[in-house]
Scaffold this motif. Structure first.
Motif, PDB file in Angstrom:
ATOM      1  N   UNK A 108       0.825  -1.201   0.000  1.00 24.04           N
ATOM      2  CA  UNK A 108       0.000   0.000   0.000  1.00 24.04           C
ATOM      3  C   UNK A 108       0.863   1.257   0.000  1.00 24.04           C
ATOM      4  N   UNK A 109       1.175   1.761  -1.180  1.00 23.35           N
ATOM      5  CA  UNK A 109       1.986   2.968  -1.300  1.00 23.35           C
ATOM      6  C   UNK A 109       1.113   4.193  -1.049  1.00 23.35           C
ATOM      7  N   UNK A 110       1.662   5.144  -0.295  1.00 27.20           N
ATOM      8  CA  UNK A 110       0.948   6.370   0.039  1.00 27.20           C
ATOM      9  C   UNK A 110       1.912   7.550   0.017  1.00 27.20           C
ATOM     10  N   UNK A 111       1.354   8.747  -0.031  1.00 26.23           N
ATOM     11  CA  UNK A 111       2.147   9.965   0.158  1.00 26.23           C
ATOM     12  C   UNK A 111       1.815  10.521   1.540  1.00 26.23           C
ATOM     13  N   UNK A 112       2.855  10.947   2.245  1.00 25.68           N
ATOM     14  CA  UNK A 112       2.664  11.523   3.578  1.00 25.68           C
ATOM     15  C   UNK A 112       3.488  12.801   3.695  1.00 25.68           C
ATOM     16  N   UNK A 113       3.039  13.752   4.538  1.00 23.05           N
ATOM     17  CA  UNK A 113       3.823  14.964   4.753  1.00 23.05           C
ATOM     18  C   UNK A 113       5.022  14.664   5.654  1.00 23.05           C
ATOM     19  N   UNK A 114       6.165  14.462   5.040  1.00 22.06           N
ATOM     20  CA  UNK A 114       7.389  14.142   5.784  1.00 22.06           C
ATOM     21  C   UNK A 114       8.585  14.649   5.001  1.00 22.06           C
ATOM     22  N   UNK A 115       9.582  15.257   5.564  1.00 21.79           N
ATOM     23  CA  UNK A 115       9.878  15.442   6.991  1.00 21.79           C
ATOM     24  C   UNK A 115       9.203  16.649   7.618  1.00 21.79           C
ATOM     25  N   UNK A 116       8.470  17.458   6.841  1.00 17.72           N
ATOM     26  CA  UNK A 116       7.744  18.581   7.426  1.00 17.72           C
ATOM     27  C   UNK A 116       6.540  18.884   6.539  1.00 17.72           C
ATOM     28  N   UNK A 117       5.559  19.625   7.060  1.00 16.38           N
ATOM     29  CA  UNK A 117       4.372  19.959   6.248  1.00 16.38           C
ATOM     30  C   UNK A 117       4.769  20.699   4.972  1.00 16.38           C
ATOM     31  N   UNK A 118       4.027  20.447   3.918  1.00 18.54           N
ATOM     32  CA  UNK A 118       4.312  21.084   2.634  1.00 18.54           C
ATOM     33  C   UNK A 118       5.172  20.218   1.728  1.00 18.54           C
ATOM     34  N   UNK A 119       5.760  19.161   2.272  1.00 19.33           N
ATOM     35  CA  UNK A 119       6.597  18.229   1.511  1.00 19.33           C
ATOM     36  C   UNK A 119       5.905  16.870   1.559  1.00 19.33           C
ATOM     37  N   UNK A 120       5.946  16.144   0.460  1.00 20.87           N
ATOM     38  CA  UNK A 120       5.342  14.808   0.425  1.00 20.87           C
ATOM     39  C   UNK A 120       6.415  13.761   0.162  1.00 20.87           C
ATOM     40  N   UNK A 121       6.310  12.651   0.871  1.00 24.19           N
ATOM     41  CA  UNK A 121       7.247  11.542   0.735  1.00 24.19           C
ATOM     42  C   UNK A 121       6.468  10.267   0.501  1.00 24.19           C
ATOM     43  N   UNK A 122       7.005   9.390  -0.357  1.00 26.69           N
ATOM     44  CA  UNK A 122       6.371   8.101  -0.613  1.00 26.69           C
ATOM     45  C   UNK A 122       6.692   7.145   0.527  1.00 26.69           C
ATOM     46  N   UNK A 123       5.660   6.473   1.027  1.00 27.07           N
ATOM     47  CA  UNK A 123       5.825   5.494   2.095  1.00 27.07           C
ATOM     48  C   UNK A 123       4.874   4.333   1.890  1.00 27.07           C
ATOM     49  N   UNK A 124       4.927   3.383   2.812  1.00 24.29           N
ATOM     50  CA  UNK A 124       4.075   2.193   2.722  1.00 24.29           C
ATOM     51  C   UNK A 124       3.341   2.011   4.045  1.00 24.29           C
ATOM     52  N   UNK A 125       2.026   1.798   3.961  1.00 30.56           N
ATOM     53  CA  UNK A 125       1.218   1.595   5.163  1.00 30.56           C
ATOM     54  C   UNK A 125       1.566   0.241   5.765  1.00 30.56           C
ATOM     55  N   UNK A 126       1.816   0.238   7.063  1.00 29.07           N
ATOM     56  CA  UNK A 126       2.142  -0.976   7.804  1.00 29.07           C
ATOM     57  C   UNK A 126       0.874  -1.524   8.469  1.00 29.07           C
ATOM     58  N   UNK A 127       0.971  -2.655   9.170  1.00 25.68           N
ATOM     59  CA  UNK A 127      -0.220  -3.199   9.846  1.00 25.68           C
ATOM     60  C   UNK A 127      -0.803  -2.212  10.862  1.00 25.68           C
ATOM     61  N   UNK A 128      -2.045  -2.461  11.263  1.00 29.47           N
ATOM     62  CA  UNK A 128      -2.744  -1.586  12.213  1.00 29.47           C
ATOM     63  C   UNK A 128      -1.937  -1.424  13.498  1.00 29.47           C
ATOM     64  N   UNK A 129      -2.100  -0.272  14.146  1.00 28.71           N
ATOM     65  CA  UNK A 129      -1.406  -0.015  15.405  1.00 28.71           C
ATOM     66  C   UNK A 129      -1.911  -0.957  16.493  1.00 28.71           C
ATOM     67  N   UNK A 130      -1.014  -1.331  17.381  1.00 28.07           N
ATOM     68  CA  UNK A 130      -1.412  -2.155  18.526  1.00 28.07           C
ATOM     69  C   UNK A 130      -2.209  -1.276  19.486  1.00 28.07           C
ATOM     70  N   UNK A 131      -2.969  -1.898  20.377  1.00 27.07           N
ATOM     71  CA  UNK A 131      -3.836  -1.163  21.306  1.00 27.07           C
ATOM     72  C   UNK A 131      -3.062  -0.149  22.166  1.00 27.07           C
ATOM     73  N   UNK A 132      -1.878  -0.505  22.718  1.00 24.51           N
ATOM     74  CA  UNK A 132      -1.161   0.484  23.538  1.00 24.51           C
ATOM     75  C   UNK A 132      -0.745   1.730  22.751  1.00 24.51           C
ATOM     76  N   UNK A 133      -0.390   1.567  21.475  1.00 25.33           N
ATOM     77  CA  UNK A 133      -0.026   2.733  20.659  1.00 25.33           C
ATOM     78  C   UNK A 133      -1.262   3.531  20.275  1.00 25.33           C
ATOM     79  N   UNK A 134      -2.300   2.841  19.809  1.00 23.19           N
ATOM     80  CA  UNK A 134      -3.520   3.528  19.363  1.00 23.19           C
ATOM     81  C   UNK A 134      -4.154   4.327  20.494  1.00 23.19           C
ATOM     82  N   UNK A 135      -4.014   3.849  21.727  1.00 26.35           N
ATOM     83  CA  UNK A 135      -4.615   4.530  22.882  1.00 26.35           C
ATOM     84  C   UNK A 135      -3.963   5.882  23.164  1.00 26.35           C
ATOM     85  N   UNK A 136      -2.804   6.125  22.611  1.00 23.80           N
ATOM     86  CA  UNK A 136      -2.085   7.381  22.867  1.00 23.80           C
ATOM     87  C   UNK A 136      -2.568   8.537  22.000  1.00 23.80           C
TER      88      UNK A 136
END
Length: 194
Positions: A108-136
């Motif tokens: 799943x290729x995506x574009x994300x604002x990285x390393x700062x807003x206004x810039x787009x970088x190609x990345x890949x979506x990883x599996x869903x966040x675990x419950x301890x991470x998502x809770x944050x």
């Protein structure tokens, strides 16, 4: 001397995984050849390869059945009760799973604002966040792996709001080629005619 150190480390990064893989594969085949030579009267070139491949497929077949899963689960519990062995086994298992499922992970290729807003970088979506991470987070976040150009073995995992992700309708192969070639080959549309 900084250039010497830099190129030396880069050389090690390339050579060490290849050398370790070669050593493991050669030793597996040498050990198999040794066992077959002792116990089988027939021997021909490639026999060890055929036996190792059949053994891997057989173990994979066994691991997909209910009784075998229970046995493997029990063995993993026993290994998990040994302090140092538990750490080594779990680390190797997680790395192996990630490596052998990497083709699925980097789909799943995506574009994300990285390393700062206004810039787009190609990345890949990883599996869903675990419950301890998502809770944050107060809103839905996604883990995105941003690989380094020319080297898919390193990169950054960022946790980013789902609303900031731009899905791309490109083939995973062309997205990987884009990363590996540092943008020399642009991603192609999922439609094979384009």
């Amino acid at each position: 001397m900084k250039w010497f150190y830099k190129y030396f480390v880069n050389g090690l990064i390339v050579i060490v995984p290849i050398a370790l893989t070669a050593v493991v594969v050669v030793n597996i085949f040498a050990f198999t050849e040794l066992l077959l030579g002792q116990y089988l009267p027939i021997h021909f070139p490639g026999l060890a390869l055929a036996v190792v491949l059949c053994l891997i497929v057989f173990i994979g077949w066994l691991s997909s059945h209910w009784i075998s899963k229970k046995l493997i689960g029990y063995c993993e519990q026993v290994v998990g009760s040994i302090p140092v062995v538990k750490f080594i086994y779990n680390s190797v298992k997680q790395i192996s799973t990630a490596v052998f499922e990497s083709q699925k992970l980097l789909e799943n290729a995506v574009l994300v604002p990285y390393p700062h807003p206004g810039v787009k970088t190609l990345g890949f979506v990883m599996p869903e966040l675990s419950a301890p991470l998502a809770a944050q987070f107060s809103e839905d976040h996604v883990c995105v792996f941003i690989p380094m150009s020319l080297n898919l073995t390193s990169g950054f995992n960022i946790l980013i709001p789902r609303r900031d992700i731009i899905p791309l309708d490109v083939t995973s192969e062309s997205a990987l080629q884009y990363v590996i070639t540092a943008g020399a080959i642009m991603p192609r549309c999922n439609d094979s005619n384009n």
